[in-house]
Design an enzyme around this catalytic site. Sequence first.
Site, PDB file in Angstrom:
ATOM      1  N   CYS A 183       1.037  -1.146   0.794  1.00 19.32           N
ATOM      2  CA  CYS A 183      -0.102  -0.119  -0.305  1.00 19.32           C
ATOM      3  C   CYS A 183       0.983   1.269   0.108  1.00 19.32           C
ATOM      4  CB  CYS A 183      -0.985   0.242   0.960  1.00 19.32           C
ATOM      5  SG  CYS A 183      -1.302   1.189   1.716  1.00 19.32           S
ATOM      6  N   HIS A 184      -0.327   1.799  -0.410  1.00 21.91           N
ATOM      7  CA  HIS A 184       1.196   3.365  -0.530  1.00 21.91           C
ATOM      8  C   HIS A 184       1.584   4.098   1.068  1.00 21.91           C
ATOM      9  CE1 HIS A 184       1.966   6.665  -2.968  1.00 21.91           C
ATOM     10  NE2 HIS A 184       3.178   7.606  -1.873  1.00 21.91           N
ATOM     11  N   THR A 185       1.051   3.364   1.708  1.00 22.99           N
ATOM     12  CA  THR A 185       1.742   3.889   3.376  1.00 22.99           C
ATOM     13  C   THR A 185       3.551   3.606   3.188  1.00 22.99           C
ATOM     14  OG1 THR A 185      -0.690   4.520   3.996  1.00 22.99           O
ATOM     15  CG2 THR A 185       1.182   3.981   5.479  1.00 22.99           C
TER      16      THR A 185
ATOM     17  N   ARG B  85      -2.574  -3.821  -7.070  1.00 18.18           N
ATOM     18  CA  ARG B  85      -2.371  -4.117  -5.953  1.00 18.18           C
ATOM     19  C   ARG B  85      -1.336  -5.107  -6.386  1.00 18.18           C
ATOM     20  NH1 ARG B  85      -2.782  -0.088  -2.929  1.00 18.18           N
ATOM     21  NH2 ARG B  85      -3.839   0.007  -1.607  1.00 18.18           N
TER      22      ARG B  85
ATOM     23  N   CYS C 116      -9.071   2.906  18.659  1.00 12.96           N
ATOM     24  CA  CYS C 116      -9.055   2.373  19.544  1.00 12.96           C
ATOM     25  C   CYS C 116      -8.267   2.823  20.817  1.00 12.96           C
ATOM     26  CB  CYS C 116      -8.929   0.545  20.168  1.00 12.96           C
ATOM     27  SG  CYS C 116      -7.866  -0.388  20.868  1.00 12.96           S
TER      28      CYS C 116
ATOM     29  N   CYS D 194      -6.595  -2.900   4.038  1.00 14.28           N
ATOM     30  CA  CYS D 194      -6.133  -1.474   4.321  1.00 14.28           C
ATOM     31  C   CYS D 194      -7.260  -1.378   3.290  1.00 14.28           C
ATOM     32  CB  CYS D 194      -5.195  -1.141   4.815  1.00 14.28           C
ATOM     33  SG  CYS D 194      -4.259   0.622   4.396  1.00 14.28           S
TER      34      CYS D 194
ATOM     35  N   HIS E 160       1.551  -3.920   5.700  1.00 12.39           N
ATOM     36  CA  HIS E 160       0.389  -3.927   6.572  1.00 12.39           C
ATOM     37  C   HIS E 160      -0.742  -4.793   6.031  1.00 12.39           C
ATOM     38  CE1 HIS E 160      -0.050  -0.107   4.500  1.00 12.39           C
ATOM     39  NE2 HIS E 160      -1.183  -0.192   5.022  1.00 12.39           N
ATOM     40  N   GLU E 161      -0.861  -4.515   4.899  1.00 19.14           N
ATOM     41  CA  GLU E 161      -2.315  -5.559   3.618  1.00 19.14           C
ATOM     42  C   GLU E 161      -1.381  -7.225   3.541  1.00 19.14           C
ATOM     43  OE1 GLU E 161      -4.176  -2.426   1.088  1.00 19.14           O
ATOM     44  OE2 GLU E 161      -3.104  -4.282   0.026  1.00 19.14           O
TER      45      GLU E 161
ATOM     46  N   CYS F  13      -9.858  -3.882  20.364  1.00 23.71           N
ATOM     47  CA  CYS F  13      -9.596  -4.174  22.479  1.00 23.71           C
ATOM     48  C   CYS F  13     -11.609  -4.534  22.643  1.00 23.71           C
ATOM     49  CB  CYS F  13      -8.593  -3.541  23.095  1.00 23.71           C
ATOM     50  SG  CYS F  13      -9.871  -2.402  24.102  1.00 23.71           S
TER      51      CYS F  13
ATOM     52  N   CYS G  24     -13.895   1.382  22.172  1.00 27.48           N
ATOM     53  CA  CYS G  24     -14.533   0.631  21.194  1.00 27.48           C
ATOM     54  C   CYS G  24     -16.062   0.423  21.413  1.00 27.48           C
ATOM     55  CB  CYS G  24     -13.488  -0.734  21.783  1.00 27.48           C
ATOM     56  SG  CYS G  24     -11.252  -1.209  20.852  1.00 27.48           S
TER      57      CYS G  24
ATOM     58  N   ARG H 281      -4.829   1.891  18.453  1.00 26.43           N
ATOM     59  CA  ARG H 281      -5.447   3.023  17.485  1.00 26.43           C
ATOM     60  C   ARG H 281      -3.891   3.040  16.337  1.00 26.43           C
ATOM     61  NH1 ARG H 281      -6.479   8.460  19.616  1.00 26.43           N
ATOM     62  NH2 ARG H 281      -8.063   7.436  20.984  1.00 26.43           N
TER      63      ARG H 281
ATOM     64  N   CYS I 145     -12.592  -0.867  25.853  1.00 26.87           N
ATOM     65  CA  CYS I 145     -12.003   0.734  25.861  1.00 26.87           C
ATOM     66  C   CYS I 145     -13.256   1.487  25.631  1.00 26.87           C
ATOM     67  CB  CYS I 145     -10.813   0.884  25.475  1.00 26.87           C
ATOM     68  SG  CYS I 145     -11.052   1.906  24.354  1.00 26.87           S
TER      69      CYS I 145
HETATM   70  N1  APR Z   1      -3.119  15.144  -7.962  1.00 26.69           N
HETATM   71  C1  APR Z   1      -4.017  13.509  -8.019  1.00 26.69           C
HETATM   72  N2  APR Z   1      -3.850  12.431  -8.086  1.00 26.69           N
HETATM   73  C2  APR Z   1      -2.576  12.109  -7.828  1.00 26.69           C
HETATM   74  C3  APR Z   1      -1.862  13.674  -7.696  1.00 26.69           C
HETATM   75  C4  APR Z   1      -2.305  15.178  -7.784  1.00 26.69           C
HETATM   76  N3  APR Z   1      -1.785  15.837  -7.191  1.00 26.69           N
HETATM   77  N4  APR Z   1      -0.118  12.982  -7.424  1.00 26.69           N
HETATM   78  C5  APR Z   1      -0.717  11.289  -7.375  1.00 26.69           C
HETATM   79  N5  APR Z   1      -1.738  11.078  -7.904  1.00 26.69           N
HETATM   80  C6  APR Z   1      -1.950  10.136  -8.127  1.00 26.69           C
HETATM   81  C7  APR Z   1      -1.691   8.997  -8.452  1.00 26.69           C
HETATM   82  O1  APR Z   1      -1.518   8.535  -9.672  1.00 26.69           O
HETATM   83  C8  APR Z   1      -2.100   7.569  -7.879  1.00 26.69           C
HETATM   84  O2  APR Z   1      -3.074   7.010  -8.530  1.00 26.69           O
HETATM   85  O3  APR Z   1      -2.523   9.465  -6.819  1.00 26.69           O
HETATM   86  C9  APR Z   1      -2.856   7.709  -6.625  1.00 26.69           C
HETATM   87  C10 APR Z   1      -2.327   7.426  -5.605  1.00 26.69           C
HETATM   88  O4  APR Z   1      -2.203   5.943  -5.547  1.00 26.69           O
HETATM   89  P1  APR Z   1      -1.047   5.233  -4.869  1.00 26.69           P
HETATM   90  O5  APR Z   1       0.317   5.241  -4.521  1.00 26.69           O
HETATM   91  O6  APR Z   1      -2.011   3.772  -5.620  1.00 26.69           O
HETATM   92  O7  APR Z   1      -1.977   5.243  -3.295  1.00 26.69           O
HETATM   93  P2  APR Z   1      -3.191   3.897  -2.410  1.00 26.69           P
HETATM   94  O8  APR Z   1      -2.515   3.033  -2.057  1.00 26.69           O
HETATM   95  O9  APR Z   1      -4.403   3.965  -3.188  1.00 26.69           O
HETATM   96  O10 APR Z   1      -3.614   5.054  -1.056  1.00 26.69           O
HETATM   97  C11 APR Z   1      -3.170   6.549  -1.325  1.00 26.69           C
HETATM   98  O11 APR Z   1      -4.187   6.404   0.952  1.00 26.69           O
HETATM   99  O12 APR Z   1      -3.852   4.896   2.566  1.00 26.69           O
HETATM  100  C12 APR Z   1      -3.596   6.144   2.015  1.00 26.69           C
HETATM  101  O13 APR Z   1      -0.987   5.732   2.633  1.00 26.69           O
HETATM  102  C13 APR Z   1      -2.281   6.318   1.154  1.00 26.69           C
HETATM  103  O14 APR Z   1      -2.195   8.450   0.704  1.00 26.69           O
HETATM  104  C14 APR Z   1      -1.981   7.545   0.705  1.00 26.69           C
HETATM  105  C15 APR Z   1      -3.512   7.413  -0.152  1.00 26.69           C
HETATM  106 ZN    ZN Z   2      -2.831   0.378   3.713  1.00 27.77          ZN
HETATM  107 ZN    ZN Z   3     -10.098  -0.881  22.577  1.00 31.59          ZN
END
Ligand code: APR
Ligand code: ZN
Ligand code: ZN
Length: 395
Positions: free
Chosen positions: A61-63, A390, A128, A193, A84-85, A114, A120, A132, A117
């Site tokens: 994931c992006h995170t 993904r 949580c 996620c 985390h996924e 949990c 929850c 959290r 709390c």
């Molecule tokens: N304007 C529009 N779209 C944009 C821009 C922008 N300025 N910058 C990036 N993007 C687009 C990217 O091209 C991409 O398609 O945002 C999308 C982000 O997708 P992913 O990188 O696949 O991320 P994803 O896993 O979907 O998560 C998105 O949510 O959970 C949070 O941390 C995660 O901040 C992230 C967001």
């Molecule tokens: Zn995530």
């Molecule tokens: Zn809790």
Amino acid sequence: MDSFHYESVGLPSPSETVGKVITCKAAVAWSPGEPLVIEEIKVDPPQKMEVRIKILYTSICHTDLSAWQGENERQRSFPRILGHEASGVIESVGEEVEDLKRGDHVVPIFTGECGECAYCKSDKTNLCEKFRVNPFRSVMVSDGKTRFSTKEGKPIFHFLNTSTFTEYTVLDSACVVKIDSDAPLKKMTLLSCGVSTGVGAVWNTAKVQSGSTVAIFGLGAVGLAVAEAARGRGASKIIGVDINPNKFIKGKAMGITDFINPKEVVDVRLHQKIREMTGGGGVDYSFECVGNLDVLREAFSSTHDGWGLTVILGIHASPTLFPLHPMELFDGRRIVGTIFGDFKGKSQLPLLAHDCMCGKVNLDEFITHELPFEKINDAFRLLVDGKSLRCLIHL
Ligand code: APR
Ligand code: ZN
Ligand code: ZN
């Protein structure tokens, strides 16, 4: 019957591992932006109220990307096991774990429940008190220690209560959700996620109504999960905004009716364009799924005055504050953030899994690539390059 069940998911016999340290492979992040290194690590047995899981699938994931790149100073705990996924099967449980057992099919959740709390027990939040999500925590909640170490005994840090880029991981039982054993684990990985966050933002946070108009900023897995859920709720217009036009093809299949590439909007501001596309007023709901302050500002200004609601899903690592004059809120536009789509993980995720199995949410389109564990760095590259939604890693 049980032993057959364990073997089918590759669990060793209890006498080999239960109560013992497991040596297994993990993809270790040693420093920001450097390729992950697949190496043998040691995983301690689960302590009281903890669970050790054999991970079968994980995705990126992006995170994970942000943490790997060390975007936020305070998140720089290395060496670390990111991820985390995921989905997997329980290898063993620690003392006093009553709701989970060896062999259960499970999905980890980065924001735990949990069940005891004040948070929850409240129906107003999915946070949580104890479990959290906390991106700055890199050790177990119970004793502040890690359950991972290198072969030489150096501690390896945890990530987001989960750490799934490893064959075995240890989690607090509050961060582990049991899934129906009939559910295909591969697809259930998405519920850890991204998809849950997007779907929950529509169902629980915004409560999007039939016939309403929606703008989604960022069409990664999170943004497209918003689209899938908004389509399911009968939204009449779903505007997708992304700087990568390749996302538009996929977006169409997932309910997006109109597209905007911000790079092509030159004569007016993005929010003006969106207002034009909705008869002048703006959309009923906007969802920020990028993690960019300028995008968030446009998302906020794109909504209809009087009732527009902006939901923040993107993670904003930058310390810069959001530019909003308080008087703007008198125009009736609201803004709210959502973690894990406001789902209470342990109690509500099994229902979402059921909805996915019944076809209420289509998960098929989200898995665009699959790779073996050894190629996890290629999976990172696919996401960095905007080529994957993904990529499912098989462990
Ligand atoms: N304007 C529009 N779209 C944009 C821009 C922008 N300025 N910058 C990036 N993007 C687009 C990217 O091209 C991409 O398609 O945002 C999308 C982000 O997708 P992913 O990188 O696949 O991320 P994803 O896993 O979907 O998560 C998105 O949510 O959970 C949070 O941390 C995660 O901040 C992230 C967001
Ligand atoms: Zn995530
Ligand atoms: Zn809790």
